[in-house]
Design an enzyme around this catalytic site. Structure first.
Site, PDB file in Angstrom:
ATOM      1  CB  CYS A  13      -0.905  -0.039   1.232  1.00  0.00           C
ATOM      2  SG  CYS A  13      -1.762   1.491   1.590  1.00  0.00           S
ATOM      3  CB  CYS A  16       0.385   1.728   4.097  1.00  0.00           C
ATOM      4  SG  CYS A  16      -1.305   1.146   4.012  1.00  0.00           S
TER       5      CYS A  16
END
Length: 90
Positions: A13, A16
Protein backbone atom coordinates in the site's frame (compact mmCIF):
# COMPACT_ATOMS: atom_id res chain seq x y z
CA UNK A 1 0.21 3.28 28.54
CA UNK A 2 -3.43 4.20 28.45
CA UNK A 3 -3.37 5.57 24.89
CA UNK A 4 -2.55 3.34 21.93
CA UNK A 5 -2.48 3.88 18.20
CA UNK A 6 -3.25 0.84 16.07
CA UNK A 7 -1.78 1.34 12.61
CA UNK A 8 -3.30 -1.17 10.18
CA UNK A 9 -1.12 -1.34 7.09
CA UNK A 10 -0.08 -3.39 4.08
CA UNK A 11 3.39 -3.64 2.54
CA UNK A 12 1.93 -3.16 -0.95
CA UNK A 13 0.00 0.00 0.00
CA UNK A 14 1.68 3.22 -1.20
CA UNK A 15 -0.47 5.43 1.05
CA UNK A 16 0.55 3.24 4.00
CA UNK A 17 4.22 3.78 3.16
CA UNK A 18 3.76 7.56 3.12
CA UNK A 19 1.85 7.48 6.41
CA UNK A 20 4.51 5.27 7.99
CA UNK A 21 7.22 7.82 7.13
CA UNK A 22 5.16 10.64 8.64
CA UNK A 23 4.42 8.69 11.80
CA UNK A 24 8.06 7.65 12.28
CA UNK A 25 9.55 11.08 11.64
CA UNK A 26 6.98 13.47 13.10
CA UNK A 27 4.32 11.83 15.26
CA UNK A 28 5.95 8.97 17.19
CA UNK A 29 8.85 11.10 18.49
CA UNK A 30 6.41 13.72 19.82
CA UNK A 31 4.42 11.18 21.84
CA UNK A 32 7.23 8.72 22.59
CA UNK A 33 6.60 8.31 26.32
CA UNK A 34 2.86 8.99 26.26
CA UNK A 35 1.41 6.79 23.51
CA UNK A 36 2.07 3.22 22.42
CA UNK A 37 2.18 2.84 18.63
CA UNK A 38 1.38 -0.62 17.25
CA UNK A 39 1.90 -1.36 13.57
CA UNK A 40 -0.30 -4.21 12.31
CA UNK A 41 0.30 -5.95 8.98
CA UNK A 42 -3.14 -6.91 7.69
CA UNK A 43 -1.79 -9.95 5.88
CA UNK A 44 -0.49 -11.47 9.12
CA UNK A 45 -3.24 -10.52 11.58
CA UNK A 46 -6.63 -11.71 10.35
CA UNK A 47 -8.01 -11.94 13.88
CA UNK A 48 -7.37 -8.23 14.52
CA UNK A 49 -8.77 -7.31 11.09
CA UNK A 50 -12.03 -8.99 12.07
CA UNK A 51 -12.03 -7.67 15.63
CA UNK A 52 -11.65 -4.06 14.49
CA UNK A 53 -13.65 -4.45 11.26
CA UNK A 54 -10.87 -3.12 9.03
CA UNK A 55 -12.17 -2.52 5.51
CA UNK A 56 -9.28 -0.55 3.99
CA UNK A 57 -5.71 0.51 4.66
CA UNK A 58 -4.21 2.52 6.01
CA UNK A 59 -6.48 2.69 9.04
CA UNK A 60 -5.48 4.32 12.30
CA UNK A 61 -7.44 3.58 15.45
CA UNK A 62 -6.84 5.47 18.68
CA UNK A 63 -7.64 3.61 21.89
CA UNK A 64 -7.87 5.04 25.37
CA UNK A 65 -8.15 2.50 28.17
CA UNK A 66 -8.59 -0.10 25.38
CA UNK A 67 -11.73 1.61 24.05
CA UNK A 68 -11.86 3.02 20.54
CA UNK A 69 -12.13 6.81 20.59
CA UNK A 70 -11.12 7.74 17.02
CA UNK A 71 -10.70 6.05 13.65
CA UNK A 72 -9.59 7.22 10.22
CA UNK A 73 -8.95 5.30 7.02
CA UNK A 74 -7.29 6.31 3.77
CA UNK A 75 -5.15 9.39 3.40
CA UNK A 76 -4.53 10.71 6.90
CA UNK A 77 -3.31 14.20 7.66
CA UNK A 78 -0.67 14.49 10.40
CA UNK A 79 -2.40 17.47 11.99
CA UNK A 80 -5.63 15.51 12.50
CA UNK A 81 -3.76 12.67 14.21
CA UNK A 82 -1.82 15.01 16.49
CA UNK A 83 -4.98 16.98 17.31
CA UNK A 84 -6.73 13.80 18.45
CA UNK A 85 -3.68 12.56 20.36
CA UNK A 86 -3.32 15.91 22.11
CA UNK A 87 -6.89 15.57 23.39
CA UNK A 88 -6.09 12.16 24.86
CA UNK A 89 -2.71 12.72 26.47
CA UNK A 90 -3.21 16.15 28.02
Amino acid sequence: MKVKVLDFTGKWCSTCIVLDKILKSEVIPKYKNKVKFIKIDIEKNEDLIKKYNILSVPTLILLKDNKEVWRKSGSIDKSKVTKELDKLVI
